[in-house]
Scaffold this active site. Structure first.
Site, PDB file in Angstrom:
ATOM      1  N   GLY A  13       0.896  -1.179   0.039  1.00 15.83           N
ATOM      2  CA  GLY A  13      -0.033  -0.080  -0.094  1.00 15.83           C
ATOM      3  C   GLY A  13       0.835   1.187  -0.009  1.00 15.83           C
ATOM      4  CG  ASN A 108      -1.989  -0.634 -13.486  1.00 14.03           C
ATOM      5  OD1 ASN A 108      -2.176  -1.040 -12.162  1.00 14.03           O
ATOM      6  ND2 ASN A 108      -1.041  -1.131 -14.224  1.00 14.03           N
ATOM      7  CG  HIS A 110       3.688  -1.774 -14.931  1.00 14.05           C
ATOM      8  ND1 HIS A 110       3.615  -2.789 -14.270  1.00 14.05           N
ATOM      9  CD2 HIS A 110       4.267  -2.240 -16.080  1.00 14.05           C
ATOM     10  CE1 HIS A 110       4.469  -3.727 -14.693  1.00 14.05           C
ATOM     11  NE2 HIS A 110       4.808  -3.245 -15.895  1.00 14.05           N
ATOM     12  CG  ASP A 151       1.116  -4.125 -16.227  1.00 14.61           C
ATOM     13  OD1 ASP A 151       0.432  -3.497 -15.251  1.00 14.61           O
ATOM     14  OD2 ASP A 151       1.772  -5.017 -15.724  1.00 14.61           O
TER      15      ASP A 151
HETATM   16  C1  GRF Z   1       4.168  -1.406  -6.954  1.00 14.63           C
HETATM   17  O1  GRF Z   1       5.377  -1.484  -7.584  1.00 14.63           O
HETATM   18  C2  GRF Z   1       2.919  -1.372  -8.050  1.00 14.63           C
HETATM   19  O2  GRF Z   1       3.356  -0.616  -9.391  1.00 14.63           O
HETATM   20  C3  GRF Z   1       3.251  -2.851  -8.448  1.00 14.63           C
HETATM   21  O3  GRF Z   1       3.067  -3.522  -7.280  1.00 14.63           O
HETATM   22  C4  GRF Z   1       3.689  -2.618  -6.411  1.00 14.63           C
HETATM   23  C5  GRF Z   1       3.014  -2.285  -5.141  1.00 14.63           C
HETATM   24  O4  GRF Z   1       3.380  -1.437  -4.246  1.00 14.63           O
HETATM   25  N1  GRF Z   1       2.264  -3.388  -9.371  1.00 14.63           N
HETATM   26  P1  GRF Z   1       2.479  -0.818  -3.091  1.00 14.63           P
HETATM   27  O5  GRF Z   1       1.410  -2.004  -2.581  1.00 14.63           O
HETATM   28  O6  GRF Z   1       1.763   0.373  -3.635  1.00 14.63           O
HETATM   29  O7  GRF Z   1       3.525  -0.395  -2.148  1.00 14.63           O
END
Ligand code: GRF
Length: 207
Positions: A13, A108, A110, A151
């Site tokens: 998160g 999203n 990514h 993505d």
């Molecule tokens: C992030 O790097 C996001 O882009 C990827 O998973 C990770 C999640 O991180 N898909 P968080 O839960 O927001 O700390």
């Protein structure tokens, strides 16, 4: 009117926290009205609760199809009447049964540049390529999610992150996450500011 944001999460998160912080200090003129996780007891849920945001866990059931899951998810998210749905580390691919309910409204984040390294472990794969000498930079993007492509989708914002061969994975990952948190807030500010017609037809890209 203040935009209503619902955030979908699966784990730590950190990106959710970046949104909550930006709302909290007035950088983002929006309200996080709900957080949904597909996994129970993740840190993202604690972060939401600490910020006073309601949470719901929608766990996949045994033998449930993707469409059935997405229909349940759609009901939960729809009940909050969101203007924007942010996939912030949400580790599921969404089907049209969900996406068509929120047209031009699902974003999203990514950790890779447009067209590169779709799917999981993008940071780890970029790091491995830099170690091999086949990559000098990676980056982060925020894009709209119009369909079940992984993505992919119109890019709203992207930023490059330079790489050094000597950097550890942990240090590179920390820099990538920092870039994600900045870019996500920046993209949301832009997305909220732009008129709907432009939002629909003219994807924005800034470095
Ligand atoms: C992030 O790097 C996001 O882009 C990827 O998973 C990770 C999640 O991180 N898909 P968080 O839960 O927001 O700390």
């Amino acid at each position: 009117m203040t935009k209503r944001i619902v955030v979908l999460v699966s784990g730590n998160g950190g990106n959710l926290q970046a949104i909550l912080d930006a709302v909290g200090d007035g950088r983002l003129a929006a309200r996080v009205v709900g957080v949904v996780s597909n996994r129970p007891a993740v840190r993202a849920l604690q972060r939401a609760t600490t910020a006073g945001v309601p949470t719901v866990v929608v766990e996949p059931q045994p033998a449930e199809t993707r469409v059935q899951y997405d229909e349940r998810l759609c009901e939960v998210v729809g009940a909050w009447r969101p203007d924007i749905v942010v996939l912030a580390g949400f580790m599921r691919v969404l089907s049209p049964e969900f996406l068509d309910a929120f047209p031009q409204a699902v974003l999203n984040i990514h950790p890779a540049l447009p067209g590169e390294l779709p799917g999981t472990q993008a940071i780890e794969r970029a790091h491995a390529q830099a170690q091999e000498g086949s990559r000098t930079h990676s980056g982060v993007m925020v894009h709209l999610v119009p369909d079940a492509g992984v993505d992919s989708g119109p890019v709203l914002a992207s930023v490059q992150v330079a790489m050094q061969k000597s950097e550890t994975l942990a240090d590179f990952a920390a820099r990538m996450h920092e870039a994600e948190h900045h870019l996500l807030v920046r993209a949301l500010v832009e997305f909220i500011d732009r008129p709907l017609v432009e939002k629909t037809h003219q994807p924005l890209r800034f470095a």
